[in-house]
Motif scaffolding. Sequence first.
Motif, PDB file in Angstrom:
ATOM      1  N   ILE A 113       0.863  -1.190   0.000  1.00  0.00           N
ATOM      2  CA  ILE A 113       0.000   0.000   0.000  1.00  0.00           C
ATOM      3  C   ILE A 113       0.891   1.229   0.000  1.00  0.00           C
ATOM      4  O   ILE A 113       1.833   1.327   0.795  1.00  0.00           O
ATOM      5  CB  ILE A 113      -0.926   0.002   1.226  1.00  0.00           C
ATOM      6  CG1 ILE A 113      -1.895  -1.185   1.174  1.00  0.00           C
ATOM      7  CG2 ILE A 113      -1.704   1.318   1.313  1.00  0.00           C
ATOM      8  CD1 ILE A 113      -2.749  -1.329   2.423  1.00  0.00           C
ATOM      9  N   PHE A 114       0.593   2.181  -0.881  1.00  0.00           N
ATOM     10  CA  PHE A 114       1.321   3.447  -0.937  1.00  0.00           C
ATOM     11  C   PHE A 114       0.485   4.540  -0.275  1.00  0.00           C
ATOM     12  O   PHE A 114      -0.739   4.599  -0.475  1.00  0.00           O
ATOM     13  CB  PHE A 114       1.586   3.865  -2.386  1.00  0.00           C
ATOM     14  CG  PHE A 114       2.589   3.010  -3.108  1.00  0.00           C
ATOM     15  CD1 PHE A 114       3.335   2.046  -2.453  1.00  0.00           C
ATOM     16  CD2 PHE A 114       2.781   3.194  -4.472  1.00  0.00           C
ATOM     17  CE1 PHE A 114       4.252   1.265  -3.140  1.00  0.00           C
ATOM     18  CE2 PHE A 114       3.694   2.416  -5.173  1.00  0.00           C
ATOM     19  CZ  PHE A 114       4.437   1.453  -4.509  1.00  0.00           C
ATOM     20  N   ALA A 115       1.155   5.411   0.460  1.00  0.00           N
ATOM     21  CA  ALA A 115       0.453   6.512   1.122  1.00  0.00           C
ATOM     22  C   ALA A 115       1.259   7.795   1.022  1.00  0.00           C
ATOM     23  O   ALA A 115       2.484   7.775   0.927  1.00  0.00           O
ATOM     24  CB  ALA A 115       0.200   6.168   2.594  1.00  0.00           C
ATOM     25  N   SER A 116       0.551   8.909   1.051  1.00  0.00           N
ATOM     26  CA  SER A 116       1.181  10.223   1.053  1.00  0.00           C
ATOM     27  C   SER A 116       0.741  10.987   2.291  1.00  0.00           C
ATOM     28  O   SER A 116      -0.450  11.067   2.590  1.00  0.00           O
ATOM     29  CB  SER A 116       0.788  11.019  -0.196  1.00  0.00           C
ATOM     30  OG  SER A 116       1.290  12.343  -0.120  1.00  0.00           O
ATOM     31  N   ASN A 117       1.713  11.542   3.001  1.00  0.00           N
ATOM     32  CA  ASN A 117       1.398  12.383   4.151  1.00  0.00           C
ATOM     33  C   ASN A 117       1.189  13.812   3.657  1.00  0.00           C
ATOM     34  O   ASN A 117       2.028  14.683   3.835  1.00  0.00           O
ATOM     35  CB  ASN A 117       2.523  12.323   5.179  1.00  0.00           C
ATOM     36  CG  ASN A 117       2.248  13.223   6.365  1.00  0.00           C
ATOM     37  OD1 ASN A 117       1.205  13.117   6.992  1.00  0.00           O
ATOM     38  ND2 ASN A 117       3.164  14.137   6.669  1.00  0.00           N
ATOM     39  N   THR A 118       0.081  14.041   3.002  1.00  0.00           N
ATOM     40  CA  THR A 118      -0.227  15.369   2.474  1.00  0.00           C
ATOM     41  C   THR A 118      -1.658  15.726   2.835  1.00  0.00           C
ATOM     42  O   THR A 118      -2.484  14.844   3.075  1.00  0.00           O
ATOM     43  CB  THR A 118      -0.061  15.418   0.948  1.00  0.00           C
ATOM     44  OG1 THR A 118      -0.264  16.758   0.477  1.00  0.00           O
ATOM     45  CG2 THR A 118      -1.075  14.508   0.251  1.00  0.00           C
ATOM     46  N   SER A 119      -1.942  17.014   2.880  1.00  0.00           N
ATOM     47  CA  SER A 119      -3.331  17.447   3.013  1.00  0.00           C
ATOM     48  C   SER A 119      -3.681  18.463   1.935  1.00  0.00           C
ATOM     49  O   SER A 119      -4.799  18.957   1.889  1.00  0.00           O
ATOM     50  CB  SER A 119      -3.568  18.082   4.391  1.00  0.00           C
ATOM     51  OG  SER A 119      -2.890  19.323   4.495  1.00  0.00           O
ATOM     52  N   SER A 120      -2.713  18.767   1.064  1.00  0.00           N
ATOM     53  CA  SER A 120      -2.934  19.848   0.097  1.00  0.00           C
ATOM     54  C   SER A 120      -2.882  19.406  -1.354  1.00  0.00           C
ATOM     55  O   SER A 120      -3.321  20.164  -2.227  1.00  0.00           O
ATOM     56  CB  SER A 120      -1.890  20.953   0.329  1.00  0.00           C
ATOM     57  OG  SER A 120      -0.576  20.459   0.119  1.00  0.00           O
ATOM     58  N   LEU A 121      -2.347  18.225  -1.634  1.00  0.00           N
ATOM     59  CA  LEU A 121      -2.236  17.778  -3.022  1.00  0.00           C
ATOM     60  C   LEU A 121      -3.230  16.657  -3.299  1.00  0.00           C
ATOM     61  O   LEU A 121      -3.393  15.756  -2.482  1.00  0.00           O
ATOM     62  CB  LEU A 121      -0.808  17.291  -3.307  1.00  0.00           C
ATOM     63  CG  LEU A 121       0.289  18.352  -3.163  1.00  0.00           C
ATOM     64  CD1 LEU A 121       1.654  17.730  -3.388  1.00  0.00           C
ATOM     65  CD2 LEU A 121       0.058  19.517  -4.116  1.00  0.00           C
ATOM     66  N   PRO A 122      -3.896  16.682  -4.461  1.00  0.00           N
ATOM     67  CA  PRO A 122      -4.928  15.678  -4.758  1.00  0.00           C
ATOM     68  C   PRO A 122      -4.330  14.297  -5.029  1.00  0.00           C
ATOM     69  O   PRO A 122      -3.361  14.166  -5.776  1.00  0.00           O
ATOM     70  CB  PRO A 122      -5.625  16.242  -5.997  1.00  0.00           C
ATOM     71  CG  PRO A 122      -4.627  17.156  -6.623  1.00  0.00           C
ATOM     72  CD  PRO A 122      -3.809  17.722  -5.503  1.00  0.00           C
TER      73      PRO A 122
END
Length: 314
Positions: A113-122
């Motif tokens: 599973i891949f995840a991104s720690n972002t809240s601003s990029l779609p």
Amino acid sequence: MLTRPGVVGGGTMGHGIAAAFALAGCDVALYEPAEAQRERVRPAIEAAYALLAEEEVITSTDATSALARIRLTDNLAAAVHDRDFVVEAIPERMDLKQKLFAELDRLCPPETIFASNTSSLPLAEMMAGLPGRRRARMMVTHWYNPPLLMPIVELSFFGNMAEALYAEAAALHEAAGKQVVKVLKDVPGLVANRIQQGVAREVFSLIEQGVATPEDIDKALKFGPAFRYATTGQLEVADFGGLDVWCTVGDNLLAVMDDRRDANPLLRRRVAEGKLGVKSGEGFYRWDADTVPERQRAFMKRLIHQLKASRAYA
């Protein structure tokens, strides 16, 4: 069950996420390519664990064991080749994230599973160009700073991932002691940051108008709404107070409150003047470089006290 997380990026967020997973008993691989930052990782995690031990949240044995579970490397392939979950915490640039996920797709097992720690990029743009099988195993996992102490993690459920797979990711974060917020739509800022920006907009406006000093505005927030919000959410507060009351107050106040759609001019002016806060020595407060470490330590200890109290009613 996910037990082998990998973290890409050893900065403030990355090493904090790795520390949280390791403390939960996970075997963690942490990739950081920059030597100077890599040398800061272990001392930073050791210091964070030591503070938790001092406050009797964990034992010194817990800290030693957790640190031993973190494998720090400058080799991306070595870090991720056997991981079942990989989260990136690299700079907020779409081109960098797209490039990284393409590399991870080549280096990781198909089930990772891949995840991104972002809240601003779609998310949709971050995973553009990747095969459908991989897009079905990608998500946003947005941690709050400092990630080892802040109990929230926002997890995306935007329609690309199966419910059972989402549940596995949620269980991983819950095992790390986090309160998981399931975000159903990919909106900028997700949930918590949008709420925070709404508060910040009015706070900056109050300072701009000279309604109160920064000290008193912060006091009003800490010992007013924020004190209550630590135990009771806004919608619970509204129900307790009566929706009719909230409707009336909204009619009375919202028309005269700040409704700007960009950053406050006062905030922008301070940035232009180089008054950036702790990093420059002055923001809304003055910061003496000699006292900053102790003030930051005191802030961390307050968060730990809140964390311990929160466990009584979580």
